[in-house]
Design a protein around this motif. Sequence first.
Motif, PDB file in Angstrom:
ATOM      1  N   LYS A   1       0.831  -1.208   0.000  1.00  0.00           N
ATOM      2  CA  LYS A   1       0.000   0.000   0.000  1.00  0.00           C
ATOM      3  C   LYS A   1       0.867   1.260   0.000  1.00  0.00           C
ATOM      4  O   LYS A   1       0.585   2.217  -0.718  1.00  0.00           O
ATOM      5  N   VAL A   2       1.924   1.265   0.792  1.00  0.00           N
ATOM      6  CA  VAL A   2       2.827   2.420   0.860  1.00  0.00           C
ATOM      7  C   VAL A   2       3.511   2.631  -0.495  1.00  0.00           C
ATOM      8  O   VAL A   2       3.617   3.768  -0.973  1.00  0.00           O
ATOM      9  N   ILE A   3       3.959   1.570  -1.117  1.00  0.00           N
ATOM     10  CA  ILE A   3       4.628   1.679  -2.424  1.00  0.00           C
ATOM     11  C   ILE A   3       3.652   2.185  -3.485  1.00  0.00           C
ATOM     12  O   ILE A   3       3.993   3.052  -4.296  1.00  0.00           O
ATOM     13  N   LYS A   4       2.425   1.659  -3.481  1.00  0.00           N
ATOM     14  CA  LYS A   4       1.432   2.106  -4.458  1.00  0.00           C
ATOM     15  C   LYS A   4       1.142   3.599  -4.313  1.00  0.00           C
ATOM     16  O   LYS A   4       1.067   4.323  -5.303  1.00  0.00           O
ATOM     17  N   ARG A   5       1.007   4.068  -3.070  1.00  0.00           N
ATOM     18  CA  ARG A   5       0.725   5.488  -2.848  1.00  0.00           C
ATOM     19  C   ARG A   5       1.907   6.342  -3.291  1.00  0.00           C
ATOM     20  O   ARG A   5       1.732   7.405  -3.908  1.00  0.00           O
ATOM     21  N   PHE A   6       3.119   5.889  -3.001  1.00  0.00           N
ATOM     22  CA  PHE A   6       4.311   6.617  -3.433  1.00  0.00           C
ATOM     23  C   PHE A   6       4.338   6.753  -4.954  1.00  0.00           C
ATOM     24  O   PHE A   6       4.603   7.827  -5.496  1.00  0.00           O
ATOM     25  N   LEU A   7       4.055   5.669  -5.652  1.00  0.00           N
ATOM     26  CA  LEU A   7       4.062   5.696  -7.119  1.00  0.00           C
ATOM     27  C   LEU A   7       2.947   6.578  -7.674  1.00  0.00           C
ATOM     28  O   LEU A   7       3.135   7.271  -8.680  1.00  0.00           O
TER      29      LEU A   7
END
Length: 151
Positions: A22-28
């Motif tokens: 979830k954190v990676i998706k939001r960052f992207l």
Amino acid sequence: MELMLYVVPALIGAVVIAMAVKVIKRFLELRRAWSSGLTAEARCLRTYTTTSRSSDSGHTMTTVHHVYEFTPSGGRAVRFEEENGPATTVEGDFVTVHYTADRPEKATAHAPSPVKSAASTLGLLCFFGVMLAFCVFSMVTASDMIGSDIP
């Protein structure tokens, strides 16, 4: 009982992995919106806060939510909600949002700060890595303890 020594760390590990994704998706999503070059003026339709209290320490955490609406170059109005925006933005305010042409509902009203975003994402991923390593360590230790009890 021995099964719990594997199940609990495995469940914790699964939750940690889901949080990392979830954190990676939001960052992207943020990175794509900021680098797209597309901006629009959005109106803040609603603001509200949610609070959560930690049962361990008794600390209260408040999260500010904003609901924005804007019209991208495509012409249809887009509404989106975003957490942790500035507390000074209130209903009726106009802000600049960054969005991508293919997914305008993933817009952001956060000002571009790729270094800060990357640093916080990296910090969270390191924390998640430590938690995951602890889960694996717990399962390996449990396996060694259980295996050494067998005559």
